[in-house]
Design a protein around this motif. Sequence first.
Motif, PDB file in Angstrom:
ATOM      1  N   VAL A 677       0.850  -1.191   0.000  1.00 43.90           N
ATOM      2  CA  VAL A 677       0.000   0.000   0.000  1.00 43.90           C
ATOM      3  C   VAL A 677       0.885   1.239   0.000  1.00 43.90           C
ATOM      4  N   PHE A 678       0.539   2.220  -0.801  1.00 49.66           N
ATOM      5  CA  PHE A 678       1.271   3.477  -0.798  1.00 49.66           C
ATOM      6  C   PHE A 678       0.873   4.297   0.429  1.00 49.66           C
ATOM      7  N   PRO A 679       1.810   5.037   1.006  1.00 48.73           N
ATOM      8  CA  PRO A 679       1.506   5.808   2.227  1.00 48.73           C
ATOM      9  C   PRO A 679       0.326   6.750   2.055  1.00 48.73           C
ATOM     10  N   ALA A 680       0.104   7.275   0.845  1.00 47.68           N
ATOM     11  CA  ALA A 680      -1.007   8.214   0.640  1.00 47.68           C
ATOM     12  C   ALA A 680      -2.356   7.546   0.886  1.00 47.68           C
ATOM     13  N   ASP A 681      -2.420   6.215   0.737  1.00 47.38           N
ATOM     14  CA  ASP A 681      -3.682   5.505   0.938  1.00 47.38           C
ATOM     15  C   ASP A 681      -3.880   5.049   2.377  1.00 47.38           C
ATOM     16  N   LEU A 682      -2.873   5.246   3.217  1.00 47.09           N
ATOM     17  CA  LEU A 682      -2.958   4.756   4.591  1.00 47.09           C
ATOM     18  C   LEU A 682      -4.120   5.372   5.373  1.00 47.09           C
ATOM     19  N   PRO A 683      -4.408   6.687   5.264  1.00 48.24           N
ATOM     20  CA  PRO A 683      -5.530   7.240   6.044  1.00 48.24           C
ATOM     21  C   PRO A 683      -6.868   6.591   5.741  1.00 48.24           C
ATOM     22  N   ARG A 684      -6.983   5.918   4.614  1.00 49.96           N
ATOM     23  CA  ARG A 684      -8.264   5.307   4.238  1.00 49.96           C
ATOM     24  C   ARG A 684      -8.400   3.886   4.760  1.00 49.96           C
ATOM     25  N   LEU A 685      -7.323   3.373   5.371  1.00 49.22           N
ATOM     26  CA  LEU A 685      -7.331   1.981   5.824  1.00 49.22           C
ATOM     27  C   LEU A 685      -7.461   1.920   7.334  1.00 49.22           C
ATOM     28  N   GLU A 686      -8.051   0.841   7.794  1.00 48.24           N
ATOM     29  CA  GLU A 686      -8.131   0.554   9.213  1.00 48.24           C
ATOM     30  C   GLU A 686      -8.330  -0.941   9.389  1.00 48.24           C
ATOM     31  N   THR A 687      -7.946  -1.440  10.564  1.00 49.33           N
ATOM     32  CA  THR A 687      -8.080  -2.867  10.822  1.00 49.33           C
ATOM     33  C   THR A 687      -9.550  -3.267  10.802  1.00 49.33           C
ATOM     34  N   GLY A 688      -9.800  -4.462  10.311  1.00 53.90           N
ATOM     35  CA  GLY A 688     -11.157  -4.970  10.236  1.00 53.90           C
ATOM     36  C   GLY A 688     -11.828  -4.777   8.889  1.00 53.90           C
ATOM     37  N   GLN A 689     -11.219  -3.975   7.996  1.00 51.22           N
ATOM     38  CA  GLN A 689     -11.837  -3.759   6.688  1.00 51.22           C
ATOM     39  C   GLN A 689     -11.782  -5.047   5.854  1.00 51.22           C
ATOM     40  N   PRO A 690     -12.846  -5.355   5.114  1.00 46.43           N
ATOM     41  CA  PRO A 690     -12.862  -6.580   4.288  1.00 46.43           C
ATOM     42  C   PRO A 690     -11.836  -6.494   3.155  1.00 46.43           C
ATOM     43  N   VAL A 691     -11.302  -7.662   2.793  1.00 45.90           N
ATOM     44  CA  VAL A 691     -10.326  -7.774   1.697  1.00 45.90           C
ATOM     45  C   VAL A 691     -10.771  -8.927   0.800  1.00 45.90           C
ATOM     46  N   ARG A 692     -10.707  -8.675  -0.511  1.00 49.68           N
ATOM     47  CA  ARG A 692     -11.029  -9.713  -1.494  1.00 49.68           C
ATOM     48  C   ARG A 692      -9.800  -9.937  -2.361  1.00 49.68           C
ATOM     49  N   PHE A 693      -9.361 -11.211  -2.443  1.00 45.19           N
ATOM     50  CA  PHE A 693      -8.094 -11.546  -3.106  1.00 45.19           C
ATOM     51  C   PHE A 693      -8.369 -12.484  -4.276  1.00 45.19           C
ATOM     52  N   ARG A 694      -7.711 -12.172  -5.391  1.00 41.03           N
ATOM     53  CA  ARG A 694      -7.818 -13.014  -6.580  1.00 41.03           C
ATOM     54  C   ARG A 694      -6.430 -13.300  -7.111  1.00 41.03           C
TER      55      ARG A 694
END
Length: 828
Positions: A677-694
């Motif tokens: 993740v780029f540092p600029a996107d860090l404010p939009r992230l928090e623990t517990g957010q769903p992740v979908r992996f392909r």
Amino acid sequence: MGNKTSVFWPFLIVIVVVLLLSAGGLVLRRARARAQEAERQNSVSQAKLNLCALHGFPEAECYACHPELAGKFRAAKDWCGEHNVPESQCEICDPNVKFKARGDWCKLHGYPQSQCSQCNPALAAAARPRFFDWCQEHQIAESQCTLCQPHLEVTTEPDWCEEHGVPDSQCVRCHPDLLAKSAETSSTTPETEDSSAHAEAKEGDCKHGFPAEDCFRCHPELEARFQKSGDWCGGHKVPESQCFECNPGLRKGNAPGPEVETPAAEGGAGLPPSDPDLPASAYCTTHYRRVRLSSPEVAGQIGLTFERVRRQAFTEGLTVNAEVQFNASAVARLSSRFRGTVQEVVPSVGEVLSAGDALVTLESQELGEAKMEFFKAQRELEVIEASNERLTRLAEAVRNLLETLRPGVSPEDLRKAWQPLDAGEARTRLTESLGRIERARADLALAERLYPVTTALAQANRAMLALLREAKMTAREATEKMRELEIGDAKAALLEKLATVELARSEFERQVKLRADQVGIDRDYLAARKELDLASSSYGALLEQTSLSTEKAQIEAEAQMVRTRQELALAEAEFATLGQEIRTDNDLRLSQAAREIQLARQAADMARGRLGLLGLTSGEIQALPGDPPEALCQYHLRAPFSGTLIERPAVRGEVVEPGQALAVVADLSTMWLQLDVFPADLPRLETGQPVRFRVEGLEGHAFEGRIVWLGAQVNDRTRVLNVRAEVDNSSGLLRANLFGRATVVLSDEEAALTIPKEAIQSDGCCSIVFLRIRDDLYAPRKVRVGYEGVDFYEIEVGLSGNEEIVTRGSFLLKTELLKENIGAGCVD
């Protein structure tokens, strides 16, 4: 005639007095009314003096000037959570809060008291310029016009025109004369005269529509003159008579273009620059302004289109590169904790294991020595515990023994109570001490019996001695007098000596008589005299000896009493001290035994702990006593949890060192994703957010998970932040080091407020939309934009839903708001 005159004058005097009293009361009432009015005007003036000149609220409570009062307003529950200002100063929610804050509010009709045309109908015409929102069509304040705002029609006042839906006192359709009065009043109002004088350009006026020599915009140096005359608008820094913002009627021309109105004073209570819900420049007054078209048809002419704010579902995501890793919290890298030799290796790589399955069997001398130390410590602990058990039983018997030592219990009862108690040495010592007490009591009883006898004998001896010393008597006479005295041997000895003295005296008297008759012999005389002296001396000595013996016997009897009592007290004290000593020794012995048990248990725990450090589980340690002798040096390395054996470097016969890896077990039901993740996107992230992996090649499979950790540092080479997510691998398809793309679901809104992109405009500091009030009236509303879709924006703050907003053409309305900023000035 005289009688009539006499009656008339008193009557006239009464009438005059009544008239004077009435006139005096009227004067007093008028004076009181003037005083009250003066007091009211004074209070109003004083209130005005204490108002914030910039924002219009009481200066001491103006939040815009004093943001530090936020805690006070929040504590008083006076807080607008939507716009982050005090509710009593939120001009977005209530444009009339300034009037309410200064007490200028009519609670009956819901209008400012100073502008309530229902309470004071004269204001409708005479004070029209005072209203900042005048409805030209219906001749009433815009904020009170129920024809423009149907929701204001609810009223219980009798002053109401049901036919036209306005106050009857202000209904110009039912009362046309109100228009004439309005015009007449307006013609006499100085401000209206100025306005009408400049409504149309006259010959000699400047381009702004004012006399060339009085135009402030042409001659800014006239500022002092206007201020001195009181003709000055402090909010817009221009003369009041030339302020287009405060007096829209001053504008020239009949162009069909829109006009910008500012219905409230500039400045209002805004939000602090640090407010998270609105832009930094939250002190602007954009939301107070209105854009009015010259006619409803102009909206169609300039191409305005409208749409209602709607709710729609959308998902916002962040897609990044991701790599699969083992779940480190579900991976066990097993190794030996001591030096040993591999005896047996059971499973093969890839086998599925259950918790506790044996993987590798080791043989170690160090482990055998540790087990022997454990056995020794356990045996010592068992011996000490058994000894302590016996000591505890003895201590309990001693306690029961000591409990019998109560005052007043006889020795016989004590011995009977001690008989069943197995108190050992304590009972023997107490029995001996009790025997000494009994002997001392017997001696005391004997001394107490002998003392009266000795005392009586001493008294008799004293009486006898006194009798013998007081008078000269013969032995016969003395015998008769002392017949009743029980004196014993002393009496017989004294009587015998007395008889000897009498015989010697009698012989001496005969010799004296013979010598007197000169027939005696001197030798016999001297012998008789000597015999008498010797008998008298012997008798006196016996008297003294008897007296001394009597006193001595008395003293010895008394001493024997004291001595036996002391011996008894000493024996009793010794008995009590012995009981306390036995109690103390008993407690000390128990304390020492407890300390010995504690030390033994500590030694056993240390030996057990050493085995635990060497890798044995509590169950294995518990089962050690039942192991065969050949298993003393053996150790089985077991799987700590259910999983898959993914590595097994151990080989039979190999000598392994502490820390050398022998097997790796992993639970593959979950895996970790490392997201770049780029540092600029860090404010939009928090623990517990769903992740979908392909993963490429597994297009038919999607793996779900959640963020569990946000990296603490940025990679110094790639400059990306490592974010960890845990995903489900119940299908078993994920493998470590697989590479793919992961999407973090930032928001998954089911009913978010959204508007078309073309409806959003910016006035330089805020994002705004225009609300449609009527076809010819539009209000800007500050909003905070959230997620950006393909053709829409999410609105987080500023709209409540179902408002009708301008979409196409909103840019034209924005330019009208910004004319002064871009140099256009007023609409000429």
